[in-house]
Design an enzyme around this catalytic site. Sequence first.
Site, PDB file in Angstrom:
ATOM      1  N   THR A  55      79.471  35.596  36.322  1.00  0.00           N
ATOM      2  CA  THR A  55      78.262  36.416  36.349  1.00  0.00           C
ATOM      3  C   THR A  55      78.484  37.569  37.314  1.00  0.00           C
ATOM      4  OG1 THR A  55      77.154  35.348  38.229  1.00  0.00           O
ATOM      5  CG2 THR A  55      76.991  34.237  36.088  1.00  0.00           C
ATOM      6  N   CYS A  56      77.441  38.360  37.526  1.00  0.00           N
ATOM      7  CA  CYS A  56      77.599  39.500  38.424  1.00  0.00           C
ATOM      8  C   CYS A  56      77.788  39.060  39.875  1.00  0.00           C
ATOM      9  CB  CYS A  56      76.406  40.453  38.319  1.00  0.00           C
ATOM     10  SG  CYS A  56      74.821  39.700  38.740  1.00  0.00           S
ATOM     11  N   ASN A  57      77.368  37.844  40.201  1.00  0.00           N
ATOM     12  CA  ASN A  57      77.452  37.385  41.587  1.00  0.00           C
ATOM     13  C   ASN A  57      78.474  36.291  41.827  1.00  0.00           C
ATOM     14  OD1 ASN A  57      75.519  39.085  42.741  1.00  0.00           O
ATOM     15  ND2 ASN A  57      73.850  37.785  42.017  1.00  0.00           N
ATOM     16  N   ARG A  58      79.112  35.800  40.787  1.00  0.00           N
ATOM     17  CA  ARG A  58      80.078  34.717  40.992  1.00  0.00           C
ATOM     18  C   ARG A  58      81.046  34.607  39.815  1.00  0.00           C
ATOM     19  NH1 ARG A  58      77.733  30.470  42.804  1.00  0.00           N
ATOM     20  NH2 ARG A  58      75.736  31.497  43.124  1.00  0.00           N
ATOM     21  N   SER A 119      72.002  31.125  44.724  1.00  0.00           N
ATOM     22  CA  SER A 119      71.865  32.465  44.162  1.00  0.00           C
ATOM     23  C   SER A 119      71.450  33.479  45.211  1.00  0.00           C
ATOM     24  CB  SER A 119      70.826  32.463  43.031  1.00  0.00           C
ATOM     25  OG  SER A 119      71.239  31.655  41.967  1.00  0.00           O
ATOM     26  N   THR A 125      65.968  31.770  37.975  1.00  0.00           N
ATOM     27  CA  THR A 125      66.238  30.929  36.808  1.00  0.00           C
ATOM     28  C   THR A 125      67.334  31.474  35.897  1.00  0.00           C
ATOM     29  OG1 THR A 125      64.487  32.067  35.570  1.00  0.00           O
ATOM     30  CG2 THR A 125      63.867  30.072  36.779  1.00  0.00           C
ATOM     31  N   GLN A 130      72.764  31.267  32.294  1.00  0.00           N
ATOM     32  CA  GLN A 130      74.162  31.689  32.292  1.00  0.00           C
ATOM     33  C   GLN A 130      75.092  30.472  32.317  1.00  0.00           C
ATOM     34  OE1 GLN A 130      73.705  34.099  35.807  1.00  0.00           O
ATOM     35  NE2 GLN A 130      73.685  36.009  34.643  1.00  0.00           N
ATOM     36  N   GLY A 199      72.541  49.673  28.449  1.00  0.00           N
ATOM     37  CA  GLY A 199      72.753  48.277  28.065  1.00  0.00           C
ATOM     38  C   GLY A 199      71.469  47.740  27.454  1.00  0.00           C
ATOM     39  N   GLY A 201      71.090  43.968  27.398  1.00  0.00           N
ATOM     40  CA  GLY A 201      71.185  42.533  27.606  1.00  0.00           C
ATOM     41  C   GLY A 201      69.997  41.979  28.370  1.00  0.00           C
TER      42      GLY A 201
END
Length: 433
Positions: A55-58, A119, A125, A130, A199, A201
């Site tokens: 994901t964008c953070n991990r 997070s 959530t 994801q 985008g 999404g």
Amino acid sequence: MKLLNLGVNHHTAPIDIRESVAVAPEVLRDALLDLRAYLKGTNAASSPEVAILSTCNRMEIYCAANDLDYTDNHLEAKAIDWLVAQKNMHHHELKPYIYSAKENMAVKHAFRVGCGLDSMVLGETQILGQMKQAVQHADEVGTLGSYLKPLFNKTFSIAKAVRGNTKIGSQSVSMASAAVRLSERIFGDIANSKVLFIGAGEMISLCANHFATRKPKQITISNRTLDKGHELAAVFTQQGIATEVFALQDLPSQLHQFDIVVSCTASSLPIIGMGMIKTALKARNRRPMVLIDLAVPRDVEPEIKSIRDIYLYSVDDLGEVVQAGQDSRLQAVSEAESIIDQGVSEFYESLERRTVVPIIQSLQESTEQFKQIELEKARRRLAKGDDPMDVMATMAQALANKLMHAPIHALKTSPANELNDFKKIIASMYGQK
């Protein structure tokens, strides 16, 4: 089995490291198969299980492998080697940012991620969705098995319990609302602003919905697939907001019209560069622009931040805004952690129960053999005309003797240091004190 989780996230690594190891959706399935093949090596009998969450953070790797195939730390070392090789990096570049967890700590980490405790937005959530997508991809390519499947199923169950029994998600300050707040710092009331979303999404949809509550002058969607762009824009047209849609290839000629630009695509390279921004600023007579880049890898070249009249924010910048609104939910964290700890115990209890299944099957097979042998003897005696009551009594006695042979033999022959344990087990089985 050995269970392992390792990766990088917003706690351990800056955005440039996170984007360097991100796995794009279009190569995820190949990456799963390649990772499993690498962990398997030359051992044809080995069948490791793998899942990848990006994901964008991990970016996290989940592995489960037979403990006979891997010595201590061997599985972790191989997973790191694969990650480094995939991204053409050196160990010293990446290893300082990698975290890892094994066995019960890996289980706990998965639960915390699924519950939103790990997070940037505490209790959010989106990560659960994801994670479910990551599991679906792994399941479809066949890299899940009898350990990771139950792990993720339990993760989703624990996440539901935390949502239903704590206030972890209450008063949530999301990345989307943080994007609105940052824009309002520059423009104040954004009712006269034109907002461009690049985008179509889930994250863009969330952000667009938050901006729509402020009734901006116009919402525009730019996307590679125009149909998806029109589908998203229709939601805001119904709310009475002026909307437009254009193809992503037209971005250079259109960018100057917008005061606020929010971008989140799956592009592996930036789609907004220094030259494009300078041209847009000139066309705007240097009226300021807010650029909010929610993508990892980034959609906007980070050097653009140095340009006067440009206000560029990354996911990490939004995280600072989000952090300020988390205090009200910290009280729920301890409640959530208790549910998670209980879930870890339950998960391992379920794994332990599974280990007795072969023993139960063996007992049932042996008992069935005893039954068939004694039934055959009884049939032969009945055929000869023996007294049925005598036949039944003999059969019952023979079955009892066979079934009692193993525990009696264990009591008589067990070593002294194990005798007390056998006595307790037998006593509990047969109700003796």
